[in-house]
Design an enzyme around this catalytic site. Structure first.
Site, short mmCIF file in Angstrom:
data_model
loop_
_atom_site.label_atom_id
_atom_site.label_comp_id
_atom_site.label_asym_id
_atom_site.label_seq_id
_atom_site.Cartn_x
_atom_site.Cartn_y
_atom_site.Cartn_z
N LYS A 143 15.39 11.98 -26.51
CA LYS A 143 15.96 10.62 -26.67
C LYS A 143 14.91 9.57 -26.35
CE LYS A 143 18.41 8.94 -23.06
NZ LYS A 143 17.97 7.68 -22.45
N ASN A 144 14.15 9.79 -25.27
CA ASN A 144 13.21 8.75 -24.78
C ASN A 144 11.90 8.73 -25.55
OD1 ASN A 144 15.20 8.04 -23.06
ND2 ASN A 144 14.23 8.86 -21.22
N ASP A 159 14.21 11.32 -13.66
CA ASP A 159 15.41 11.66 -14.45
C ASP A 159 15.93 13.06 -14.15
OD1 ASP A 159 14.46 9.84 -17.47
OD2 ASP A 159 15.27 9.20 -15.54
N CYS A 183 21.33 -2.19 -13.78
CA CYS A 183 22.25 -1.08 -14.06
C CYS A 183 22.41 -0.27 -12.78
CB CYS A 183 21.68 -0.22 -15.18
SG CYS A 183 20.25 0.68 -14.63
N ARG A 234 25.33 10.00 -23.56
CA ARG A 234 24.20 9.15 -23.91
C ARG A 234 22.90 9.93 -23.92
NH1 ARG A 234 23.72 4.18 -21.12
NH2 ARG A 234 21.98 4.34 -22.50
N ARG A 242 15.93 -3.12 -12.63
CA ARG A 242 15.30 -2.89 -13.94
C ARG A 242 14.69 -4.19 -14.52
NH1 ARG A 242 17.67 1.87 -16.07
NH2 ARG A 242 15.85 2.09 -17.39
C1 EPZ Z 1 12.19 4.82 -18.93
O1 EPZ Z 1 12.85 3.69 -18.41
C2 EPZ Z 1 13.27 5.82 -19.31
N1 EPZ Z 1 14.11 5.25 -20.37
C3 EPZ Z 1 14.11 6.15 -18.08
O2 EPZ Z 1 15.07 7.14 -18.47
C4 EPZ Z 1 13.20 6.75 -17.01
O3 EPZ Z 1 13.97 6.97 -15.84
C5 EPZ Z 1 12.06 5.77 -16.70
O4 EPZ Z 1 11.35 5.43 -17.92
C6 EPZ Z 1 11.05 6.35 -15.71
O5 EPZ Z 1 10.52 7.52 -16.22
C7 EPZ Z 1 13.67 5.30 -21.65
O6 EPZ Z 1 12.58 5.78 -21.94
C8 EPZ Z 1 14.60 4.73 -22.69
P1 EPZ Z 1 9.96 2.10 -16.15
P2 EPZ Z 1 12.02 2.32 -18.13
O7 EPZ Z 1 9.65 0.82 -16.82
O8 EPZ Z 1 10.96 2.18 -19.15
C9 EPZ Z 1 9.81 -1.00 -12.56
C10 EPZ Z 1 17.16 8.09 -18.73
O9 EPZ Z 1 17.88 8.60 -17.86
N2 EPZ Z 1 9.53 -2.04 -13.57
O10 EPZ Z 1 8.97 3.22 -16.22
O11 EPZ Z 1 12.98 1.21 -17.95
C11 EPZ Z 1 11.22 -0.43 -12.68
O12 EPZ Z 1 12.15 -1.25 -12.03
C12 EPZ Z 1 16.46 6.79 -18.43
O13 EPZ Z 1 16.93 8.58 -19.85
C13 EPZ Z 1 9.26 -3.34 -13.15
O14 EPZ Z 1 9.27 -3.64 -11.96
O15 EPZ Z 1 11.35 2.65 -16.71
C14 EPZ Z 1 11.06 0.92 -12.04
O16 EPZ Z 1 11.14 0.78 -10.63
C15 EPZ Z 1 16.90 6.20 -17.11
N3 EPZ Z 1 8.99 -4.29 -14.10
C16 EPZ Z 1 9.64 1.33 -12.41
O17 EPZ Z 1 8.97 0.13 -12.80
C17 EPZ Z 1 8.95 -3.99 -15.42
O18 EPZ Z 1 8.67 -4.90 -16.25
C18 EPZ Z 1 9.57 2.32 -13.58
O19 EPZ Z 1 10.35 1.79 -14.64
C19 EPZ Z 1 9.22 -2.66 -15.83
C20 EPZ Z 1 9.50 -1.70 -14.89
#
Ligand code: EPZ
Length: 429
Positions: free
Chosen positions: A23-24, A308, A118, A400, A123
């Protein structure tokens, strides 16, 4: 459609499960198809609610999109593209925010609703916004929307991400790739396999991207991207979920159609719990005949232990023969499943971003609440481990992220009944 899972425990899972496409990986690649001016065919796409939301977003922008037999076709219609993505679609799935950059680089400007928080954290998208600004976009954030307007042309850009964010890395890749004359470097980039899959897609369409899978990605912007076809990589999180479920129920089984080298951190951790693992070219076998030995798990960006799979691993360790710790370094408050596991008899204390799991003899079935797709998967595992029936409310979250989840678990011998209810589906990460 919301609903309740009735999970009968104690069930040892046995047999084989075929893993679906990731999915990701599919979501950012579908968003990137906005950049292509010929038809894009994406194979091995899992039939999941999130994919359907992304399809609806592409249609709302003006593409013709079909999704049959795990194949997505995105066709660019001759009509002008719509450059606004409404809140009701972004609310359903935060990954839709990542259409902002591709739409703005293609059309000159775009407006997408700001995703909310969420159940797994606030996020924010500040890394995305700062990166787009560095790429020469004027960004206005007002009334819950982000508007990006391409105002200048930059020869070369260096973006250093404060954290290896998966979404920010993908968003900036799928924007810089179509900026002809601009050479972009992303440092401290996320290194997940889904990033490499996106790079392979972009390059197959005529992009010039290199370094995905390392912390430094270089992008030479091109004038146009053609169409073409691409096959999505297997879903390492789905595979890991089933491996943990089989071990947690003292079963024996095989996950097929996987890339084992995408699961290194999980397999190493499971070996430390005492699970027996057999690894082939595209499959992993697992068996377990006792409660797990306690382990310390440190969640980190790839190639570290994946966030995850943190809730699912926690469920497994609830019956450990000792005290385990789980340190969550990606989403520091991703512990809403702890309260639900406690209702089933688990002994877990949370302090900051660390969970201390004191193993108990057994779990007992209870009514519990699913909060997001991975937490709900963890509760299914706990329900299969527990004695008696577990009622998982809001169980729809799992649809999902897990294609044909009831059929796949049934094939492994699980007894899970889904009772649909009429409540509206809540928004999700
Ligand atoms: C992706 O989310 C995945 N979703 C998530 O999977 C996964 O948990 C996550 O990466 C980490 O591996 C998809 O790919 C659709 P991040 P993403 O940006 O991109 C902080 C699932 O269960 N951050 O790597 O949103 C954030 O708050 C989902 O399939 C900022 O501070 O994750 C977090 O603490 C859940 N500012 C950390 O970085 C930003 O602009 C990592 O988030 C962006 C992120």
């Amino acid at each position: 459609m919301s609903g309740v899972f009735l999970v009968k425990g104690k069930t040892a899972l046995k047999g084989e499960v075929q893993i679906s496409g990731a999915k990701n990986a599919a979501l950012p690649i579908m968003a990137a198809s906005i950049l292509c001016d010929e038809e894009v065919v994406i194979e091995n796409v899992p039939k999941l609610l999130d994919i359907i939301v992304m399809k609806d977003i592409l249609v709302s922008i003006g593409f013709e999109v079909s999704f049959e037999d795990n194949r997505v076709r995105v066709k660019h219609t001759s009509s002008k593209l719509n450059t606004e993505v409404p809140y009701e679609l972004v609310r359903k799935m935060r990954a839709s925010f990542n259409v902002l950059g591709p739409l703005a680089v293609r059309m000159g400007q775009a407006k997408v609703a700001l995703p909310g928080g969420c159940s797994i954290g606030v996020r924010p998208v500040d890394f995305h916004i700062e990166g787009l600004r560095k790429l020469g976009f004027e960004i206005e954030v007002e009334h819950g929307f982000v508007k990006a307007t391409r105002v200048g042309r930059v020869d070369s850009v260096k973006i250093v991400l404060p954290f290896p964010s998966v979404g920010a890395t993908e968003h900036l890749m799928t924007t810089a790739v179509l900026m002809e004359g601009t050479f972009t470097v992303i440092e401290n980039a996320a290194m997940e396999p889904e990033i490499e899959d996106l790079q392979n897609f972009l390059n197959a369409m005529g992009g010039k991207v290199r370094g995905a899978g390392t912390s430094r990605i270089e992008i030479e912007g091109v004038k146009r991207l053609s169409g073409g076809s691409h096959k999505i990589i297997p879903d390492r999180i789905e595979a890991g979920t089933y491996l943990i479920a089989i071990a947690a129920t003292c079963g024996r089984g095989t996950v097929r159609g996987v890339k084992p080298d995408h699961l290194t951190a999980l397999l190493e951790t499971m070996r430390r719990t005492g699970a027996t693992l057999g690894v082939g070219e595209d499959f992993v076998e697992v068996s377990m005949d006792d409660r797990p030995s306690p382990v310390d798990v440190v969640v980190n960006p790839y190639p570290g232990f994946p966030t995850d799979l943190q809730p699912q691993m926690m469920a497994y360790l609830c019956v450990g023969k000792g005290v385990s710790t789980i340190i969550e370094n990606v989403f520091k408050t991703r512990f809403l499943h702890v309260g639900e596991l406690r209702r089933m008899g688990a002994n877990i204390e949370v302090s900051g971003n660390t969970a201390i799991v004191k193993g108990v003899e057994k779990l007992s079935g209870a009514p519990v609440l699913g909060t997001d797709l991975r937490a709900t998967a963890a509760l299914v595992i706990a329900g299969l481990m527990a004695e008696g029936q577990t009622e998982i409310h809001e169980a729809h979250h799992i649809f999902r992220g897990y294609e044909n989840v009831l059929e796949k678990f049934a094939k492994l011998g699980a007894n899970i009944e889904y009772v649909p209810t009429s409540e509206e589906v809540e928004s999700d990460p």
